[in-house]
Design an enzyme around this catalytic site. Structure first.
Site, PDB file in Angstrom:
ATOM      1  N   LYS A  45      27.606  11.117  28.521  1.00 35.06           N
ATOM      2  CA  LYS A  45      28.967  10.812  28.063  1.00 35.06           C
ATOM      3  C   LYS A  45      29.329   9.332  28.084  1.00 35.06           C
ATOM      4  O   LYS A  45      30.503   8.967  28.170  1.00 35.06           O
ATOM      5  CB  LYS A  45      30.034  11.612  28.849  1.00 35.06           C
ATOM      6  CG  LYS A  45      29.772  13.084  28.963  1.00 35.06           C
ATOM      7  CD  LYS A  45      29.304  13.726  27.686  1.00 35.06           C
ATOM      8  CE  LYS A  45      30.354  13.733  26.605  1.00 35.06           C
ATOM      9  NZ  LYS A  45      29.763  14.220  25.318  1.00 35.06           N
ATOM     10  N   GLY A  47      28.204   7.294  25.598  1.00 35.16           N
ATOM     11  CA  GLY A  47      28.149   6.765  24.235  1.00 35.16           C
ATOM     12  C   GLY A  47      26.767   6.833  23.603  1.00 35.16           C
ATOM     13  O   GLY A  47      26.466   6.084  22.667  1.00 35.16           O
ATOM     14  N   THR A  49      25.435   9.167  21.711  1.00 36.33           N
ATOM     15  CA  THR A  49      25.430   9.654  20.324  1.00 36.33           C
ATOM     16  C   THR A  49      25.855   8.538  19.370  1.00 36.33           C
ATOM     17  O   THR A  49      25.308   8.390  18.273  1.00 36.33           O
ATOM     18  CB  THR A  49      26.386  10.863  20.177  1.00 36.33           C
ATOM     19  OG1 THR A  49      26.072  11.802  21.204  1.00 36.33           O
ATOM     20  CG2 THR A  49      26.259  11.517  18.822  1.00 36.33           C
ATOM     21  N   TRP A  50      26.801   7.775  19.822  1.00 40.74           N
ATOM     22  CA  TRP A  50      27.237   6.607  19.050  1.00 40.74           C
ATOM     23  C   TRP A  50      26.047   5.671  18.832  1.00 40.74           C
ATOM     24  O   TRP A  50      25.746   5.253  17.708  1.00 40.74           O
ATOM     25  CB  TRP A  50      28.357   5.915  19.822  1.00 40.74           C
ATOM     26  CG  TRP A  50      29.103   4.847  19.095  1.00 40.74           C
ATOM     27  CD1 TRP A  50      28.977   4.495  17.783  1.00 40.74           C
ATOM     28  CD2 TRP A  50      30.111   3.997  19.653  1.00 40.74           C
ATOM     29  NE1 TRP A  50      29.848   3.476  17.494  1.00 40.74           N
ATOM     30  CE2 TRP A  50      30.550   3.153  18.613  1.00 40.74           C
ATOM     31  CE3 TRP A  50      30.691   3.873  20.913  1.00 40.74           C
ATOM     32  CZ2 TRP A  50      31.550   2.189  18.813  1.00 40.74           C
ATOM     33  CZ3 TRP A  50      31.682   2.921  21.112  1.00 40.74           C
ATOM     34  CH2 TRP A  50      32.102   2.087  20.074  1.00 40.74           C
ATOM     35  N   HIS A 107      18.713  11.048  29.376  1.00 42.22           N
ATOM     36  CA  HIS A 107      19.734  10.733  30.391  1.00 42.22           C
ATOM     37  C   HIS A 107      19.111  10.621  31.779  1.00 42.22           C
ATOM     38  O   HIS A 107      19.825  10.461  32.763  1.00 42.22           O
ATOM     39  CB  HIS A 107      20.804  11.832  30.441  1.00 42.22           C
ATOM     40  CG  HIS A 107      21.696  11.891  29.237  1.00 42.22           C
ATOM     41  ND1 HIS A 107      22.193  10.767  28.620  1.00 42.22           N
ATOM     42  CD2 HIS A 107      22.205  12.948  28.547  1.00 42.22           C
ATOM     43  CE1 HIS A 107      22.952  11.135  27.594  1.00 42.22           C
ATOM     44  NE2 HIS A 107      22.973  12.444  27.527  1.00 42.22           N
ATOM     45  N   SER A 137      35.346  12.087  30.336  1.00 42.54           N
ATOM     46  CA  SER A 137      34.629  12.562  29.156  1.00 42.54           C
ATOM     47  C   SER A 137      33.658  13.693  29.529  1.00 42.54           C
ATOM     48  O   SER A 137      33.545  14.699  28.824  1.00 42.54           O
ATOM     49  CB  SER A 137      33.879  11.390  28.517  1.00 42.54           C
ATOM     50  OG  SER A 137      33.201  11.807  27.363  1.00 42.54           O
ATOM     51  N   TYR A 193      29.934   0.469  26.950  1.00 43.91           N
ATOM     52  CA  TYR A 193      30.784   1.208  26.011  1.00 43.91           C
ATOM     53  C   TYR A 193      32.064   0.405  25.717  1.00 43.91           C
ATOM     54  O   TYR A 193      32.516   0.329  24.569  1.00 43.91           O
ATOM     55  CB  TYR A 193      31.118   2.579  26.627  1.00 43.91           C
ATOM     56  CG  TYR A 193      31.984   3.463  25.774  1.00 43.91           C
ATOM     57  CD1 TYR A 193      31.422   4.322  24.835  1.00 43.91           C
ATOM     58  CD2 TYR A 193      33.375   3.447  25.912  1.00 43.91           C
ATOM     59  CE1 TYR A 193      32.230   5.142  24.057  1.00 43.91           C
ATOM     60  CE2 TYR A 193      34.185   4.268  25.136  1.00 43.91           C
ATOM     61  CZ  TYR A 193      33.605   5.110  24.212  1.00 43.91           C
ATOM     62  OH  TYR A 193      34.402   5.914  23.430  1.00 43.91           O
ATOM     63  N   VAL A 227      29.463   4.171  11.627  1.00 41.76           N
ATOM     64  CA  VAL A 227      29.509   4.559  13.034  1.00 41.76           C
ATOM     65  C   VAL A 227      30.921   4.482  13.605  1.00 41.76           C
ATOM     66  O   VAL A 227      31.117   4.639  14.812  1.00 41.76           O
ATOM     67  CB  VAL A 227      28.544   3.706  13.902  1.00 41.76           C
ATOM     68  CG1 VAL A 227      27.127   3.808  13.359  1.00 41.76           C
ATOM     69  CG2 VAL A 227      28.992   2.259  14.015  1.00 41.76           C
ATOM     70  N   MET A 232      32.482   9.321  12.291  1.00 42.95           N
ATOM     71  CA  MET A 232      31.568  10.234  12.999  1.00 42.95           C
ATOM     72  C   MET A 232      32.263  11.535  13.370  1.00 42.95           C
ATOM     73  O   MET A 232      31.637  12.586  13.437  1.00 42.95           O
ATOM     74  CB  MET A 232      30.989   9.542  14.246  1.00 42.95           C
ATOM     75  CG  MET A 232      29.908   8.529  13.904  1.00 42.95           C
ATOM     76  SD  MET A 232      29.185   7.707  15.337  1.00 42.95           S
ATOM     77  CE  MET A 232      28.499   9.076  16.286  1.00 42.95           C
ATOM     78  N   LYS A 256      38.059  11.436  22.058  1.00 48.30           N
ATOM     79  CA  LYS A 256      39.044  10.353  21.887  1.00 48.30           C
ATOM     80  C   LYS A 256      38.394   9.025  21.526  1.00 48.30           C
ATOM     81  O   LYS A 256      38.974   8.231  20.812  1.00 48.30           O
ATOM     82  CB  LYS A 256      39.851  10.179  23.172  1.00 48.30           C
ATOM     83  CG  LYS A 256      40.863  11.284  23.399  1.00 48.30           C
ATOM     84  CD  LYS A 256      41.930  10.837  24.367  1.00 48.30           C
ATOM     85  CE  LYS A 256      42.988  11.911  24.521  1.00 48.30           C
ATOM     86  NZ  LYS A 256      43.898  11.630  25.639  1.00 48.30           N
ATOM     87  N   GLY A 257      37.257   8.758  22.121  1.00 44.63           N
ATOM     88  CA  GLY A 257      36.564   7.509  21.821  1.00 44.63           C
ATOM     89  C   GLY A 257      37.333   6.277  22.268  1.00 44.63           C
ATOM     90  O   GLY A 257      37.333   5.256  21.583  1.00 44.63           O
TER      91      GLY A 257
HETATM   92  P1  A3P Z   1      35.259  10.728  24.873  1.00 47.07           P
HETATM   93  O1  A3P Z   1      34.987  12.085  25.421  1.00 47.07           O
HETATM   94  O2  A3P Z   1      35.923   9.831  25.866  1.00 47.07           O
HETATM   95  O3  A3P Z   1      35.957  10.733  23.573  1.00 47.07           O
HETATM   96  P2  A3P Z   1      27.670  10.835  24.581  1.00 47.07           P
HETATM   97  O4  A3P Z   1      27.355  10.700  23.150  1.00 47.07           O
HETATM   98  O5  A3P Z   1      26.800   9.994  25.465  1.00 47.07           O
HETATM   99  O6  A3P Z   1      27.725  12.260  24.991  1.00 47.07           O
HETATM  100  O7  A3P Z   1      29.135  10.219  24.795  1.00 47.07           O
HETATM  101  C1  A3P Z   1      30.258  10.861  24.220  1.00 47.07           C
HETATM  102  C2  A3P Z   1      31.467   9.941  24.283  1.00 47.07           C
HETATM  103  O8  A3P Z   1      31.287   8.879  23.338  1.00 47.07           O
HETATM  104  C3  A3P Z   1      32.750  10.666  23.881  1.00 47.07           C
HETATM  105  O9  A3P Z   1      33.818  10.032  24.605  1.00 47.07           O
HETATM  106  C4  A3P Z   1      32.802  10.361  22.396  1.00 47.07           C
HETATM  107  O10 A3P Z   1      34.065  10.519  21.796  1.00 47.07           O
HETATM  108  C5  A3P Z   1      32.381   8.889  22.435  1.00 47.07           C
HETATM  109  N1  A3P Z   1      31.955   8.406  21.107  1.00 47.07           N
HETATM  110  C6  A3P Z   1      31.043   8.951  20.283  1.00 47.07           C
HETATM  111  N2  A3P Z   1      30.974   8.269  19.132  1.00 47.07           N
HETATM  112  C7  A3P Z   1      31.865   7.255  19.237  1.00 47.07           C
HETATM  113  C8  A3P Z   1      32.274   6.201  18.363  1.00 47.07           C
HETATM  114  N3  A3P Z   1      31.764   6.085  17.140  1.00 47.07           N
HETATM  115  N4  A3P Z   1      33.210   5.346  18.807  1.00 47.07           N
HETATM  116  C9  A3P Z   1      33.748   5.464  20.032  1.00 47.07           C
HETATM  117  N5  A3P Z   1      33.415   6.446  20.907  1.00 47.07           N
HETATM  118  C10 A3P Z   1      32.486   7.330  20.513  1.00 47.07           C
END
Ligand code: A3P
Length: 293
Positions: A45, A47, A49-50, A107, A137, A193, A227, A232, A256-257
């Site tokens: 959690k 970031g 995936t970002w 992870h 998160s 992040y 991105v 996304m 929420k991001g």
């Molecule tokens: P939140 O739950 O605070 O919104 P992971 O990918 O490591 O599981 O992390 C997920 C977190 O990254 C989530 O946070 C998600 O919304 C946030 N996230 C994913 N893509 C993002 C983006 N493009 N910009 C900002 N936050 C992002």
């Protein structure tokens, strides 16, 4: 291998884990990295995936733009330790990747990373997130993630997080472990992040220079647009709405991001407790986090 359903935390090599991430341990541990592999590492959690989407677009957005709309992100960037019943393991997916470089994520904490990544001197992109937003998160994610233990009430969940009883072990050790590894292993690019939210373009430039890439103006623009959080969130290939084990009635993966959502969850006492533990666990390190921007 575990089928869909709530699990329990187990002790695995000194950290709390769930079976789906350690059932394939032997194959994970023996994974054969190649020198041009790029590995994304983060605490859950933070970031990842970002970062997966950033790297996928950076490397393949120009030559294979259809990946964005037709291949889910967890297939483009395999989650190495994953071992879900009925689908190939993360290791199998990574071994089948035909792209160069292969981009993958994990992870696992630094002491449990497959040794071939170090031996091959692979580029590692580490993403760290402040513990308060990271905990929030993770809590919401576990509400929807039907393979994780039920998170229960936020106050109990947070206690466990503060005490280091979360999947993949204590947050403090994870972020410190890779930070300290950087002293002896220069191929780690350590990112935050909060910096990525605060100035995505600057952070992207730093990432490109670590990777030795100089994308054209158009390619840069493609990545930055692709991105964006809202982008996304709308994209089924990145928003996890296609994943059967993720109950979007509870919360969305792209939630929420933001930096600072912890303020909507923490009481004053909870904040003090985390800060006190933080001071103990993070003393004697130069690593610093921002909890607001
Ligand atoms: P939140 O739950 O605070 O919104 P992971 O990918 O490591 O599981 O992390 C997920 C977190 O990254 C989530 O946070 C998600 O919304 C946030 N996230 C994913 N893509 C993002 C983006 N493009 N910009 C900002 N936050 C992002």
């Amino acid at each position: 291998m575990q089928t869909l359903g709530r699990s329990n935390l187990i002790d695995f090599k000194g950290i709390s884990m769930i079976n789906i991430y350690c059932d394939n341990w032997e194959n994970y541990k023996n994974f054969q990295a190649r020198p041009d592999d790029v590995l994304i590492v983060s605490y859950p959690k933070a970031g990842s995936t970002w970062m997966s989407n950033i790297l996928d677009l950076l490397y393949f957005g120009n030559t294979a733009p259809e990946r964005q709309t037709s291949v889910e992100i967890f297939l483009r960037v395999p989650f190495l330790e994953a071992a879900f019943a009925g689908v190939p393991t993360g290791v199998e997916m990574a071994e089948k990747l035909s792209t160069r470089p292969r981009i993958m994520k994990t992870h696992y904490p630094v002491q449990l990373l497959p040794k071939s990544f170090w031996e091959q001197n692979c580029k590692i992109v580490y993403v760290a997130r402040n513990p308060k937003d990271n905990a929030v998160s993770f809590y919401h994610f576990d509400r929807a993630n039907m393979t994780a233990p039920h998170p229960g009430e936020w106050k109990d969940y947070l206690e466990n997080f503060i005490d280091g009883r979360s999947e993949f072990g204590p947050w403090y050790d994870h972020v410190r472990g890779y930070w300290e590894k950087k002293q002896t292993y220069s191929n780690i690019h350590y990112m935050f992040y909060e910096d990525m939210v605060g100035d995505t373009v600057r952070e992207f430039e730093g990432l490109c220079s670590f990777l030795g890439l100089s994308p054209s103006v158009e390619d840069r623009e493609r990545v930055i647009q692709g991105v964006h959080f809202e982008q996304m969130k709308q994209n089924k290939m990145t928003n996890y709405t296609t994943v059967p084990g993720f109950d979007t009635k509870e919360t969305t993966f792209m939630r929420k991001g933001k930096v600072g959502d912890w303020k909507n969850h923490f009481t004053v006492a909870q904040n003090e407790k985390l800060e006190e533990r933080y001071k103990q666990k993070m003393k004697n390190t130069t690593l610093q986090f921002r909890t607001e921007i």
